[in-house]
Design a protein around this motif. Sequence first.
Motif, PDB file in Angstrom:
ATOM      1  N   VAL A  20      -5.518  15.348   4.371  1.00  0.00           N
ATOM      2  CA  VAL A  20      -4.696  14.406   3.459  1.00  0.00           C
ATOM      3  C   VAL A  20      -3.700  13.710   4.863  1.00  0.00           C
ATOM      4  O   VAL A  20      -3.492  12.186   4.626  1.00  0.00           O
ATOM      5  CB  VAL A  20      -3.424  15.115   2.906  1.00  0.00           C
ATOM      6  N   THR A  21      -3.320  14.124   6.157  1.00  0.00           N
ATOM      7  CA  THR A  21      -2.599  14.312   7.089  1.00  0.00           C
ATOM      8  C   THR A  21      -3.661  12.340   7.793  1.00  0.00           C
ATOM      9  O   THR A  21      -3.634  11.426   7.479  1.00  0.00           O
ATOM     10  CB  THR A  21      -2.494  15.087   8.017  1.00  0.00           C
ATOM     11  N   ALA A  22      -4.817  12.593   7.731  1.00  0.00           N
ATOM     12  CA  ALA A  22      -5.943  11.780   8.157  1.00  0.00           C
ATOM     13  C   ALA A  22      -5.821  10.867   7.526  1.00  0.00           C
ATOM     14  O   ALA A  22      -5.886   9.727   7.697  1.00  0.00           O
ATOM     15  CB  ALA A  22      -7.496  12.695   8.036  1.00  0.00           C
ATOM     16  N   ALA A  23      -5.649  10.671   5.915  1.00  0.00           N
ATOM     17  CA  ALA A  23      -6.168  10.000   4.684  1.00  0.00           C
ATOM     18  C   ALA A  23      -4.979   9.097   4.995  1.00  0.00           C
ATOM     19  O   ALA A  23      -5.110   7.684   4.612  1.00  0.00           O
ATOM     20  CB  ALA A  23      -6.627  10.464   3.751  1.00  0.00           C
ATOM     21  N   GLU A  24      -3.848   9.114   5.427  1.00  0.00           N
ATOM     22  CA  GLU A  24      -2.715   9.325   5.093  1.00  0.00           C
ATOM     23  C   GLU A  24      -2.618   8.089   6.831  1.00  0.00           C
ATOM     24  O   GLU A  24      -1.890   7.016   6.903  1.00  0.00           O
ATOM     25  CB  GLU A  24      -1.648   9.805   4.853  1.00  0.00           C
ATOM     26  N   ALA A  25      -2.490   8.654   7.510  1.00  0.00           N
ATOM     27  CA  ALA A  25      -2.678   8.345   8.770  1.00  0.00           C
ATOM     28  C   ALA A  25      -3.472   6.739   9.552  1.00  0.00           C
ATOM     29  O   ALA A  25      -3.343   5.104   9.268  1.00  0.00           O
ATOM     30  CB  ALA A  25      -2.588   8.780  10.077  1.00  0.00           C
ATOM     31  N   THR A  26      -4.913   6.577   8.588  1.00  0.00           N
ATOM     32  CA  THR A  26      -6.056   5.984   8.718  1.00  0.00           C
ATOM     33  C   THR A  26      -5.593   4.761   7.620  1.00  0.00           C
ATOM     34  O   THR A  26      -5.650   3.209   7.687  1.00  0.00           O
ATOM     35  CB  THR A  26      -7.486   5.924   8.793  1.00  0.00           C
ATOM     36  N   LEU A  27      -5.088   5.077   6.427  1.00  0.00           N
ATOM     37  CA  LEU A  27      -4.615   3.874   5.716  1.00  0.00           C
ATOM     38  C   LEU A  27      -3.259   3.190   6.293  1.00  0.00           C
ATOM     39  O   LEU A  27      -3.329   2.074   6.244  1.00  0.00           O
ATOM     40  CB  LEU A  27      -3.714   4.913   4.006  1.00  0.00           C
ATOM     41  N   ALA A  28      -2.304   3.549   6.919  1.00  0.00           N
ATOM     42  CA  ALA A  28      -1.468   3.368   7.904  1.00  0.00           C
ATOM     43  C   ALA A  28      -2.284   1.881   8.374  1.00  0.00           C
ATOM     44  O   ALA A  28      -1.392   0.597   8.664  1.00  0.00           O
ATOM     45  CB  ALA A  28      -0.303   4.160   8.070  1.00  0.00           C
ATOM     46  N   ALA A  29      -2.805   2.105   9.349  1.00  0.00           N
ATOM     47  CA  ALA A  29      -3.131   2.001  10.578  1.00  0.00           C
ATOM     48  C   ALA A  29      -4.206   0.622   9.456  1.00  0.00           C
ATOM     49  O   ALA A  29      -4.010  -0.836  10.147  1.00  0.00           O
ATOM     50  CB  ALA A  29      -4.184   2.724  11.403  1.00  0.00           C
ATOM     51  N   ALA A  42       1.108  -1.296  -0.213  1.00  0.00           N
ATOM     52  CA  ALA A  42      -0.232   0.015   0.073  1.00  0.00           C
ATOM     53  C   ALA A  42       0.652   0.583   0.360  1.00  0.00           C
ATOM     54  O   ALA A  42       0.139   2.357  -0.616  1.00  0.00           O
ATOM     55  CB  ALA A  42      -0.547  -0.124   0.939  1.00  0.00           C
ATOM     56  N   GLU A  43       1.865   1.040   0.705  1.00  0.00           N
ATOM     57  CA  GLU A  43       2.476   2.729   1.070  1.00  0.00           C
ATOM     58  C   GLU A  43       3.579   2.862  -0.388  1.00  0.00           C
ATOM     59  O   GLU A  43       3.441   3.782  -1.406  1.00  0.00           O
ATOM     60  CB  GLU A  43       3.446   2.305   1.917  1.00  0.00           C
ATOM     61  N   VAL A  44       4.441   1.486  -1.136  1.00  0.00           N
ATOM     62  CA  VAL A  44       4.062   1.415  -2.293  1.00  0.00           C
ATOM     63  C   VAL A  44       3.182   2.304  -3.624  1.00  0.00           C
ATOM     64  O   VAL A  44       3.801   3.055  -3.977  1.00  0.00           O
ATOM     65  CB  VAL A  44       4.943   0.285  -2.854  1.00  0.00           C
ATOM     66  N   VAL A  45       2.062   1.601  -3.270  1.00  0.00           N
ATOM     67  CA  VAL A  45       1.020   2.202  -4.365  1.00  0.00           C
ATOM     68  C   VAL A  45       0.662   4.098  -4.232  1.00  0.00           C
ATOM     69  O   VAL A  45       1.081   4.822  -5.311  1.00  0.00           O
ATOM     70  CB  VAL A  45       0.168   1.285  -3.917  1.00  0.00           C
TER      71      VAL A  45
END
Length: 402
Positions: A299-308, A72-75
Amino acid sequence: MTAVAADRIESAEQAYSIAAQLAAEFAVEAAERDRDRRLPHTEIDRLAASGLLAVTVPAEYGGADLPASAVAEVVRRLATADPNIAQIPHSHFVYLNLLRLAGSAEQRAHYFGQVLDGARIANAQSERGGATVAEIATTVRPEGTRFRVDGAKFYCTGSLFADLLAVLTRLDDPDQVSGLPAGEYIAYLPADTPGVRVVDDWQGIGQRTTGSGTVTFDGVLVDREQLIARSAAVHRPTAYGAYAQLLHAAIDAGIARGALTAATAFVRTTARPWFEAGVTRAVDDPLVIQRFGELSVAVTAAEATLAAAGLAVDAAIDATVPVAEASLAVAAAKVLADRAANEVSAALFEVGGTRSAAADLNLHHFWRNARTHTLHDPIRWKYQHLGRALLHDNPPPLHGVI
């Protein structure tokens, strides 16, 4: 199409580094490729040669065996630069996961080996004409000692760049001649198999260079070894759907970050302040500053929930948390990524002013890409699954899209 020779990646850190390098390269002409609809054949060759498309191959077959969170992080990193390129291998990773979950040892060895050598997989899954997208008209039926595939598929992302097609079919064998159980099967077949026709007819307003056109199958013959029953991956709690949805959320989060980066650069260098602000630079307009703060939070919220959510999918695959928990975490991440991608890509013009709407800049490709990609599956149903889990203790359904 011949696969390119591919490097081997051994760790997540190496994958992130290579993804960042490729993203920097791909970003340079992303707007021009989109504007001119110049298909990224060279860029996809670079992506395949980098080894990134083989990072999920299990270690026992010679791969890096990277977890869902790393993919997911690569994508996401690729999508910040060019979400078209980031979406092209989505199905590649999803159908490698299906192979891992449902393929035989011989099938895994065969297809994982091809991917390690640089082969690319694209989907031939969606259809038109049915009452819902879940209806499958494309059939696979016994024909002598082999099987015959007939039908037409649409929105076949990546098919123009593929070495292998993963074709979703319905077994048509009422007399049970084949001895196979009824249900849906994925047929893995070379893109140049006789009877396969790949058509470059994708006309979406966004994601214009993903190669998401039509593929038809007219009497295509395949062997039993090319068929994998889909039920083992989809109709059991395997996190198959959560894995696929996680990668969609990663694309949307990447679009949001890319749009915010472009908006920041434009306002810093080109935008003019509104005269009532009483400042000489747009970056000093207090209302513009406020809006950027709001967009940054989105954007930060989207990235944080993606990581979680990525970590939750990893844990579900490792059987340390229930699959339902991972699916709900991904549903929340999908909602926030969808929101951020559409909001930030539209707000780019709000903060940039009239100059940002110039056609030659093609800054609208962020919004068109966001609006198009987020149509894949409606977030209104993500809210439904989250609400039902809270109020009724109902787990999300097992259908591969949650």
